[in-house]
Scaffold this active site. Structure first.
Site, short mmCIF file in Angstrom:
data_model
loop_
_atom_site.label_atom_id
_atom_site.label_comp_id
_atom_site.label_asym_id
_atom_site.label_seq_id
_atom_site.Cartn_x
_atom_site.Cartn_y
_atom_site.Cartn_z
N LYS A 50 4.82 9.40 8.90
CA LYS A 50 4.27 8.54 9.81
C LYS A 50 6.11 9.00 11.19
O LYS A 50 5.25 10.25 11.12
CB LYS A 50 4.78 7.25 10.15
CG LYS A 50 3.36 6.77 9.28
CD LYS A 50 2.90 5.30 9.55
CE LYS A 50 1.73 4.98 7.84
NZ LYS A 50 0.12 4.59 8.84
N TYR A 64 0.84 -1.33 0.28
CA TYR A 64 -0.33 0.38 0.14
C TYR A 64 0.54 1.09 0.17
O TYR A 64 1.72 1.22 0.85
CB TYR A 64 -1.10 0.03 1.00
CG TYR A 64 -1.62 1.15 1.26
CD1 TYR A 64 -3.12 1.50 0.53
CD2 TYR A 64 -1.50 2.52 2.73
CE1 TYR A 64 -3.67 2.33 0.49
CE2 TYR A 64 -2.42 3.07 2.98
CZ TYR A 64 -3.62 3.81 1.80
OH TYR A 64 -4.36 4.05 1.26
N ASP A 95 9.51 3.01 -0.39
CA ASP A 95 7.90 3.33 0.47
C ASP A 95 8.53 2.98 1.98
O ASP A 95 8.24 1.96 2.09
CB ASP A 95 6.96 2.89 -0.05
CG ASP A 95 5.64 3.34 0.92
OD1 ASP A 95 5.93 4.08 1.55
OD2 ASP A 95 4.57 3.51 0.39
C1 LIG Z 1 3.68 2.01 3.84
C2 LIG Z 1 3.13 2.78 3.30
N1 LIG Z 1 3.22 4.15 2.25
C3 LIG Z 1 2.15 5.16 2.31
C4 LIG Z 1 1.57 5.14 3.31
C5 LIG Z 1 0.01 6.87 3.00
O1 LIG Z 1 0.50 7.31 4.04
P1 LIG Z 1 -0.49 8.75 4.61
O2 LIG Z 1 -1.49 8.06 5.36
O3 LIG Z 1 0.13 9.35 5.95
O4 LIG Z 1 -0.72 9.06 2.99
C6 LIG Z 1 0.59 3.95 4.63
C7 LIG Z 1 -0.33 4.98 5.45
O5 LIG Z 1 -0.25 3.53 5.54
C8 LIG Z 1 2.04 3.52 4.50
O6 LIG Z 1 1.29 1.86 5.10
#
Ligand SMILES: Cc1ncc(COP(=O)(O)O)c(C=O)c1O
Length: 429
Positions: free
Chosen positions: A266, A143, A238
């Protein structure tokens, strides 16, 4: 559910779709109604009815030092007193950017944004602008937030072109997104031999944490690095979840891989809405105003958010934190394994530092990719979730999420968890 939470949920549903501002919070995967939080401190949450929970969600990752850490609160208070937003450059941005570039060796330059979604979305645009290619590869079950090009059906077969995962995402938006299974280098090689010269980037969660928690097999990330280098594609990590969570250098330091670009979120924001992305200076300088790739944000680099991030990273850098998280992780793992053994259950338990997941895989099989994760007993997980919640232990409201420990978790929290798990597993027998 307590009556105050219930009343708030009824009110929320009248004014907000599903009563929540991010879907997983509605508990749809486990049934029932969400509790509304009134207060968070250390490793605990207190809901609107006064019930306390040991929190293994940690706001989905940011709360690595527990909630309401006094040094972070002081920094935010201090920053707020000087102005909540400027919309101009300020020293806090330079300080946090310098810290991040120093701690993560693959970063020459970094840019702040407001969420993980923005960070990965911007990495994709930048990779396309830099390579002048269109296609990107992502992996089933990873994700990367909710931008159109990345919101593609997990579980599609290798080499198939992506299909939208959400109504409102057009075929055009995902036609250049190729989906491959995780932990399968042959699939990557096959994809590159067919499309290699059109692939701008391979985007991956180096440790997927949005299908439960999946570890990369030996040599897998290295193989991705080699394949992308061979074809002149960018490797984008990511690390929104893993950045500053698995160590100061994130998953890339743990697995000794140097990606071209990295997305963060985060932990770097200390609980404030912050995202960031960075990489080699020659790539980052393709961004406006230096280069032709546009990216912007009214509140990007917000002074309170920068202050929270600086305070959190300073504490993380002091030393001893990751060792402490690992020690707590070892104890928690022991606790959970003892409870499983006591109940005669062979569910696979996965832990990496302060991230963990209990997969209710009925045959006890290791989970290596999305397909394996789908074989888990989601109804069983929903039952376990509610039994734990009743006992004051908050696991994520979905089998496909990862649990987080913080430095505030201690013996008291682990004992409560042991008691709650024992009770839940006894009831299953
Ligand atoms: C690995 C990863 N990338 C991107 C995101 C998206 O981040 P945001 O919720 O701050 O938009 C998340 C959110 O849980 C994530 O776990």
């Amino acid at each position: 559910m307590g009556h105050r939470s219930h009343d708030l949920f009824l009110r929320a549903k009248k004014v907000t779709p599903g009563g929540v501002h991010s879907p997983v919070r509605a508990f749809r995967a486990v049934g029932g109604e969400p509790f509304f939080v009134a207060e968070a401190f250390g490793a605990r949450l207190r809901d609107a009815d006064g019930k306390e929970y040991v929190d293994y969600v940690g706001s989905w990752g940011p709360a690595i030092l527990g909630h309401a850490h006094p040094e972070i609160i002081d920094s935010v208070r201090n920053a707020a007193g000087k102005g909540i937003t400027f919309g101009t450059p300020h020293e806090g941005e330079v300080e946090l950017a310098s810290m991040i570039c120093r701690m993560v060796p693959s970063l020459g330059k970094v840019r702040f944004c407001n969420s993980g979604t923005e960070a990965t979305m911007s990495c994709v645009r930048l990779a396309r602008g830099f390579t002048r290619r269109n296609k990107i590869v992502k992996f089933a079950g990873c994700y990367h937030g909710h931008s159109d090009a990345l919101l593609v059906a997990a579980g599609s077969g290798p080499l198939t072109l992506g299909k939208p995962d959400s109504a409102g995402v057009t075929h055009g938006a995902v036609q250049d997104t190729l989906i491959l299974p995780f932990n399968d280098l042959d699939a990557v090689r096959a994809c590159f031999s067919k499309h290699g010269n059109e692939i701008a980037a391979v985007l991956i969660e180096p440790v997927p944490a949005n299908v439960g928690l999946i570890l990369p097999e030996n040599g897998y990330l290295q193989g991705l690095r080699e394949e992308t280098e061979k074809y002149g594609s960018l490797l984008v990590f990511d690390e929104v979840m893993t950045g500053f969570r698995l160590g100061l250098g994130g998953a890339q330091d743990l697995y000794r891989i140097r990606p071209d670009l990295t997305a963060f979120g985060k932990v770097i924001g200390g609980g404030m809405p912050v995202g960031a992305f960075g990489g080699r200076a020659e790539i980052m300088d393709f961004l406006a105003p230096e280069g032709p790739v546009y990216q912007a944000g009214t509140l990007s680099g917000n002074p309170m958010a920068m202050a929270a991030g600086i305070a959190q990273l300073k504490i993380l850098e002091r030393g001893g934190i990751y060792e402490r998280l690992e020690a707590t992780g070892v104890l928690l793992e022991k606790t959970i394994r003892e409870c499983l053994d006591g109940a005669g259950l062979n569910y696979p338990f996965v832990r990496l530092g302060s991230m963990f997941c209990l997969f209710l895989q009925p045959e006890g099989r290791k989970v290596k990719n999305l397909e394996d994760a789908k074989s888990c007993d989601r109804e069983g997980y929903a039952k376990l979730f509610h039994q734990l919640l009743e006992e004051g232990v908050y696991f994520p409201p979905s089998q496909y999420e990862t649990c987080f420990l913080s430095t505030a978790h201690g013996a008291g929290e682990l004992e409560l968890t042991r008691a709650a798990l024992r009770k839940a597993f006894d009831r299953r027998a």
